[in-house]
Motif scaffolding. Structure first.
Motif, PDB file in Angstrom:
ATOM      1  N   SER A 270      -4.690 -15.046  -6.871  1.00 49.69           N
ATOM      2  CA  SER A 270      -4.532 -15.311  -5.451  1.00 49.69           C
ATOM      3  C   SER A 270      -3.072 -15.085  -5.102  1.00 49.69           C
ATOM      4  O   SER A 270      -2.203 -15.136  -5.968  1.00 49.69           O
ATOM      5  N   MET A 271      -2.796 -14.834  -3.850  1.00 42.45           N
ATOM      6  CA  MET A 271      -1.424 -14.528  -3.420  1.00 42.45           C
ATOM      7  C   MET A 271      -1.009 -15.449  -2.295  1.00 42.45           C
ATOM      8  O   MET A 271      -0.449 -15.015  -1.293  1.00 42.45           O
ATOM      9  N   GLY A 272      -1.274 -16.745  -2.449  1.00 48.15           N
ATOM     10  CA  GLY A 272      -0.843 -17.685  -1.424  1.00 48.15           C
ATOM     11  C   GLY A 272       0.662 -17.773  -1.333  1.00 48.15           C
ATOM     12  O   GLY A 272       1.218 -18.031  -0.273  1.00 48.15           O
ATOM     13  N   ARG A 273       1.324 -17.539  -2.466  1.00 46.36           N
ATOM     14  CA  ARG A 273       2.774 -17.513  -2.499  1.00 46.36           C
ATOM     15  C   ARG A 273       3.195 -16.200  -3.150  1.00 46.36           C
ATOM     16  O   ARG A 273       2.587 -15.759  -4.112  1.00 46.36           O
ATOM     17  N   VAL A 274       4.203 -15.569  -2.626  1.00 53.92           N
ATOM     18  CA  VAL A 274       4.709 -14.321  -3.197  1.00 53.92           C
ATOM     19  C   VAL A 274       6.151 -14.529  -3.630  1.00 53.92           C
ATOM     20  O   VAL A 274       6.975 -14.994  -2.837  1.00 53.92           O
ATOM     21  N   ASP A 275       6.421 -14.187  -4.883  1.00 57.09           N
ATOM     22  CA  ASP A 275       7.781 -14.312  -5.404  1.00 57.09           C
ATOM     23  C   ASP A 275       8.559 -12.998  -5.298  1.00 57.09           C
ATOM     24  O   ASP A 275       9.789 -13.016  -5.186  1.00 57.09           O
ATOM     25  N   HIS A 276       7.851 -11.885  -5.373  1.00 49.01           N
ATOM     26  CA  HIS A 276       8.515 -10.588  -5.382  1.00 49.01           C
ATOM     27  C   HIS A 276       7.744  -9.602  -4.498  1.00 49.01           C
ATOM     28  O   HIS A 276       6.510  -9.592  -4.501  1.00 49.01           O
ATOM     29  N   TRP A 277       8.500  -8.767  -3.803  1.00 55.78           N
ATOM     30  CA  TRP A 277       7.911  -7.745  -2.930  1.00 55.78           C
ATOM     31  C   TRP A 277       8.451  -6.370  -3.315  1.00 55.78           C
ATOM     32  O   TRP A 277       9.611  -6.225  -3.700  1.00 55.78           O
ATOM     33  N   GLY A 278       7.571  -5.365  -3.155  1.00 55.11           N
ATOM     34  CA  GLY A 278       8.036  -3.995  -3.222  1.00 55.11           C
ATOM     35  C   GLY A 278       8.538  -3.563  -1.857  1.00 55.11           C
ATOM     36  O   GLY A 278       8.501  -4.328  -0.889  1.00 55.11           O
ATOM     37  N   GLN A 279       8.996  -2.328  -1.782  1.00 54.94           N
ATOM     38  CA  GLN A 279       9.597  -1.847  -0.534  1.00 54.94           C
ATOM     39  C   GLN A 279       8.551  -1.308   0.439  1.00 54.94           C
ATOM     40  O   GLN A 279       8.844  -1.116   1.615  1.00 54.94           O
ATOM     41  N   GLY A 280       7.335  -1.078  -0.023  1.00 54.69           N
ATOM     42  CA  GLY A 280       6.257  -0.610   0.838  1.00 54.69           C
ATOM     43  C   GLY A 280       6.058   0.887   0.781  1.00 54.69           C
ATOM     44  O   GLY A 280       7.002   1.647   0.530  1.00 54.69           O
ATOM     45  N   THR A 281       4.821   1.303   1.005  1.00 56.01           N
ATOM     46  CA  THR A 281       4.484   2.725   1.061  1.00 56.01           C
ATOM     47  C   THR A 281       3.504   2.936   2.211  1.00 56.01           C
ATOM     48  O   THR A 281       2.573   2.163   2.395  1.00 56.01           O
ATOM     49  N   GLN A 282       3.751   3.975   2.989  1.00 60.20           N
ATOM     50  CA  GLN A 282       2.960   4.218   4.188  1.00 60.20           C
ATOM     51  C   GLN A 282       1.647   4.909   3.837  1.00 60.20           C
ATOM     52  O   GLN A 282       1.630   5.916   3.112  1.00 60.20           O
ATOM     53  N   VAL A 283       0.557   4.375   4.387  1.00 64.44           N
ATOM     54  CA  VAL A 283      -0.746   5.017   4.306  1.00 64.44           C
ATOM     55  C   VAL A 283      -1.209   5.292   5.730  1.00 64.44           C
ATOM     56  O   VAL A 283      -1.271   4.370   6.551  1.00 64.44           O
ATOM     57  N   THR A 284      -1.485   6.537   6.011  1.00 68.05           N
ATOM     58  CA  THR A 284      -1.948   6.930   7.340  1.00 68.05           C
ATOM     59  C   THR A 284      -3.292   7.620   7.207  1.00 68.05           C
ATOM     60  O   THR A 284      -3.421   8.594   6.461  1.00 68.05           O
TER      61      THR A 284
ATOM     62  N   SER B 121     -13.389   5.475   1.067  1.00 68.16           N
ATOM     63  CA  SER B 121     -14.003   5.313   2.395  1.00 68.16           C
ATOM     64  C   SER B 121     -12.985   4.806   3.409  1.00 68.16           C
ATOM     65  O   SER B 121     -13.264   3.893   4.190  1.00 68.16           O
ATOM     66  N   LEU B 122     -11.834   5.400   3.401  1.00 66.90           N
ATOM     67  CA  LEU B 122     -10.753   4.959   4.289  1.00 66.90           C
ATOM     68  C   LEU B 122     -11.102   5.241   5.735  1.00 66.90           C
ATOM     69  O   LEU B 122     -11.745   6.250   6.062  1.00 66.90           O
ATOM     70  N   ASN B 123     -10.674   4.352   6.608  1.00 63.29           N
ATOM     71  CA  ASN B 123     -10.850   4.558   8.038  1.00 63.29           C
ATOM     72  C   ASN B 123      -9.513   4.338   8.731  1.00 63.29           C
ATOM     73  O   ASN B 123      -8.542   3.851   8.121  1.00 63.29           O
ATOM     74  N   VAL B 124      -9.447   4.680   9.996  1.00 68.45           N
ATOM     75  CA  VAL B 124      -8.164   4.640  10.718  1.00 68.45           C
ATOM     76  C   VAL B 124      -7.588   3.229  10.753  1.00 68.45           C
ATOM     77  O   VAL B 124      -6.364   3.042  10.836  1.00 68.45           O
ATOM     78  N   GLU B 125      -8.462   2.216  10.676  1.00 71.91           N
ATOM     79  CA  GLU B 125      -7.975   0.828  10.680  1.00 71.91           C
ATOM     80  C   GLU B 125      -7.255   0.461   9.391  1.00 71.91           C
ATOM     81  O   GLU B 125      -6.613  -0.589   9.319  1.00 71.91           O
ATOM     82  N   ASP B 126      -7.354   1.300   8.375  1.00 67.49           N
ATOM     83  CA  ASP B 126      -6.631   1.057   7.129  1.00 67.49           C
ATOM     84  C   ASP B 126      -5.190   1.582   7.191  1.00 67.49           C
ATOM     85  O   ASP B 126      -4.432   1.388   6.232  1.00 67.49           O
ATOM     86  N   THR B 127      -4.839   2.239   8.264  1.00 69.17           N
ATOM     87  CA  THR B 127      -3.473   2.731   8.420  1.00 69.17           C
ATOM     88  C   THR B 127      -2.495   1.566   8.464  1.00 69.17           C
ATOM     89  O   THR B 127      -2.636   0.652   9.275  1.00 69.17           O
ATOM     90  N   ALA B 128      -1.523   1.590   7.574  1.00 70.09           N
ATOM     91  CA  ALA B 128      -0.570   0.487   7.463  1.00 70.09           C
ATOM     92  C   ALA B 128       0.478   0.826   6.407  1.00 70.09           C
ATOM     93  O   ALA B 128       0.328   1.803   5.665  1.00 70.09           O
ATOM     94  N   VAL B 129       1.514   0.012   6.367  1.00 66.29           N
ATOM     95  CA  VAL B 129       2.421   0.034   5.225  1.00 66.29           C
ATOM     96  C   VAL B 129       1.840  -0.921   4.182  1.00 66.29           C
ATOM     97  O   VAL B 129       1.551  -2.081   4.501  1.00 66.29           O
TER      98      VAL B 129
END
Length: 122
Positions: A105-119, A85-93
């Protein structure tokens, strides 16, 4: 050294579905939490969902409850984000994230990925 690599982003019409995948390598402990964040243009990065690798418990942002599902594949060391049920407001990396711990929970993040675009198009 933990590495997180996302895949599965792309272009989808409003109302459609998409599944993101995050492959984790270098993780040696089951005391690990993985999750997803997203960042839309001009906005701050925000939490989407998290899952505890050891307990399987999950946590979601209110704006995705009932639409997105986070899951894990122990054998493949992957985490998925099924988005419906994706909507345009879900567009983001969308970024995969990880940290040492038990609680989903993710209050602290130790590792990040490089990101993937969703449009999401209207």
């Amino acid at each position: 050294q933990v590495q997180l690599v996302e895949s599965g982003g792309g272009l989808v019409q409003a109302g459609g579905s998409l599944r993101l995948s995050c492959a984790a390598s270098g993780r040696t402990s089951s005391r690990y939490v993985m999750g997803w964040f997203r960042q839309a243009p001009g906005k701050e990065r925000e939490f989407v969902a998290a899952i505890s690798w050891s307990t399987g418990s999950t946590n979601y942002a209110d704006f995705v409850k009932g639409r997105f599902t986070i899951s894990k594949d122990n054998a493949g060391n992957r985490v998925y984000l099924q988005m419906t049920s994706l909507n345009v407001e879900d567009t983001a990396v969308y970024y995969c994230a990880g940290r040492e711990g038990f609680v989903a929970s993710m209050g602290r993040v130790d590792h990040w990925g490089q990101g993937t675009q969703v449009t999401v198009s209207s």
